[in-house]
Design a protein around this motif. Structure first.
Motif, short mmCIF file in Angstrom:
data_model
loop_
_atom_site.label_atom_id
_atom_site.label_comp_id
_atom_site.label_asym_id
_atom_site.label_seq_id
_atom_site.Cartn_x
_atom_site.Cartn_y
_atom_site.Cartn_z
N ASP A 164 -3.50 25.44 72.36
CA ASP A 164 -3.85 25.96 71.04
C ASP A 164 -3.08 27.24 70.72
O ASP A 164 -2.58 27.42 69.60
CB ASP A 164 -5.36 26.23 70.95
N LEU A 165 -2.98 28.13 71.70
CA LEU A 165 -2.24 29.37 71.50
C LEU A 165 -0.76 29.09 71.24
O LEU A 165 -0.13 29.75 70.40
CB LEU A 165 -2.40 30.29 72.71
N ASP A 167 0.48 26.33 69.88
CA ASP A 167 0.61 25.76 68.53
C ASP A 167 0.44 26.84 67.46
O ASP A 167 1.18 26.87 66.46
CB ASP A 167 -0.42 24.65 68.33
N LYS A 168 -0.54 27.74 67.66
CA LYS A 168 -0.76 28.80 66.67
C LYS A 168 0.42 29.76 66.62
O LYS A 168 0.77 30.26 65.55
CB LYS A 168 -2.05 29.56 67.02
N THR A 169 1.03 30.01 67.78
CA THR A 169 2.21 30.87 67.80
C THR A 169 3.34 30.26 66.98
O THR A 169 4.02 30.96 66.21
CB THR A 169 2.68 31.10 69.24
N VAL A 171 3.04 28.16 64.49
CA VAL A 171 2.67 28.21 63.07
C VAL A 171 2.90 29.61 62.50
O VAL A 171 3.45 29.77 61.40
CB VAL A 171 1.19 27.80 62.89
N ILE A 172 2.50 30.64 63.24
CA ILE A 172 2.67 32.02 62.76
C ILE A 172 4.14 32.38 62.65
O ILE A 172 4.57 33.02 61.67
CB ILE A 172 1.93 33.00 63.70
N SER A 175 5.55 30.79 59.58
CA SER A 175 5.12 31.51 58.38
C SER A 175 5.89 32.82 58.22
O SER A 175 6.20 33.24 57.10
CB SER A 175 3.61 31.78 58.43
N LEU A 201 -2.71 36.25 66.33
CA LEU A 201 -2.91 35.26 67.39
C LEU A 201 -4.22 35.52 68.13
O LEU A 201 -5.01 34.60 68.35
CB LEU A 201 -1.73 35.31 68.36
N GLY A 204 -7.21 34.92 65.85
CA GLY A 204 -7.46 33.48 65.74
C GLY A 204 -8.12 32.91 66.99
O GLY A 204 -8.98 32.04 66.89
N ALA A 205 -7.74 33.43 68.16
CA ALA A 205 -8.37 32.97 69.40
C ALA A 205 -9.85 33.35 69.45
O ALA A 205 -10.70 32.56 69.88
CB ALA A 205 -7.64 33.55 70.60
N GLY A 208 -11.67 31.12 67.04
CA GLY A 208 -11.79 29.79 67.61
C GLY A 208 -12.88 29.71 68.67
O GLY A 208 -13.60 28.71 68.76
#
Length: 261
Positions: A164-165, A167-169, A171-172, A175, A201, A204-205, A208
């Motif tokens: 998840d981290l 994938d979020k990295t 995405v950020i 952006s 990040l 968001g964690a 989550g």
């Protein structure tokens, strides 16, 4: 409702590849026993053979493409690093090359090769675990042998958190690039561009984790009643159990033979 959709949850989860259908604990058992070999047999030839064996297992499992890319990325960084550190700074009697205070000896080179090939085995093992064993199947197998569903959830959530981290990295960073912020360049420039990513990040964690906690409460995770599963694995055939025991005996016998004889 579609009957095929219903039958998907009625039947055991199977893959088209026979190796991937092996019980996750049996695959883990195989990998662990293979990893024991370099601990007892300090030979770089054995480490190379084990690395080739990992690659062949990935081919048999139909996961070669998923295996080879992360394996090479890890091996090409970690392997040479350990070789250089051991070759340059390990003392010995047979001097090969000297440059100032740096003395390269044959003993250091031999030890560097040994450590570098051990890292190949470690990298191959870690990557092979991730591409041939699904985390949800592994935790389900643990519950079937008596582990608490709380322990299995901790393992599953820990593994999932890393993905998840990642994938979020991504995405950020995407952006950031869409806003015209440069994120490419040398290593120092990338570190500078990565620092602003840390704040969203981590936030968001934390968010989550709170959402997972609410979802767990809604599903009565803390209840003492027996938990249920939407998916389950096929029963382990007797032939597979016998094969695992035979492979373990063969590996242990080989280690004992090499160590003693």
């Amino acid at each position: 409702m579609d009957e095929a959709f219903i039958n998907y949850y009625r039947n055991p989860q199977k893959s088209k590849n026979w190796f991937l259908n092996i019980n996750p604990l049996n695959k883990l058992n195989l990998y662990i026993f293979l990893a024991l070999i370099p601990l007892f047999l300090q030979k770089w030839e054995v480490n190379i053979a084990l690395t080739i064996a990992y690659i062949m297992i990935a081919v048999v499992a139909g996961r070669f493409k998923a295996f080879i890319n992360p394996f090479l990325k890890l091996a090409l960084v970690i392997g040479p690093f350990f070789f250089i550190v051991r070759a340059l700074f390990w003392p010995g009697e047979n001097l090969v090359y000297k440059l100032g205070f740096i003395k390269i000896t044959q003993e250091g080179i031999n030890l560097g090769i040994q450590y570098a090939t051990i890292m190949l085995v470690v990298c191959g093992l870690l990557v092979l675990l991730t591409v041939t064993i699904k985390a949800e199947d592994f935790t389900y197998a643990l519950e079937k042998i008596g582990f608490s569903h709380r322990i299995s959830y901790i393992i599953l959530s820990s593994l999932q958190l890393v993905m998840d981290l990642k994938d979020k990295t991504s995405v950020i960073m995407d952006s950031q690039r869409s806003r015209g912020i440069e994120t490419e360049g040398n290593i120092l420039f990338r570190i500078k561009a990565f620092v602003p990513v840390l704040s969203p990040l981590f936030l968001g964690a934390i968010t989550g984790a709170e959402e997972r906690s609410i979802a767990m409460d809604a599903r009565a995770f803390s209840s003492d009643n027996k938990n249920t599963h939407l998916r389950f694995l096929r029963p382990t055939p007797g032939v597979e159990k016998v094969a695992v025991v035979v492979i373990d005996i063969v590996i242990i016998s080989y280690i004992i033979w090499e160590v003693l004889v």
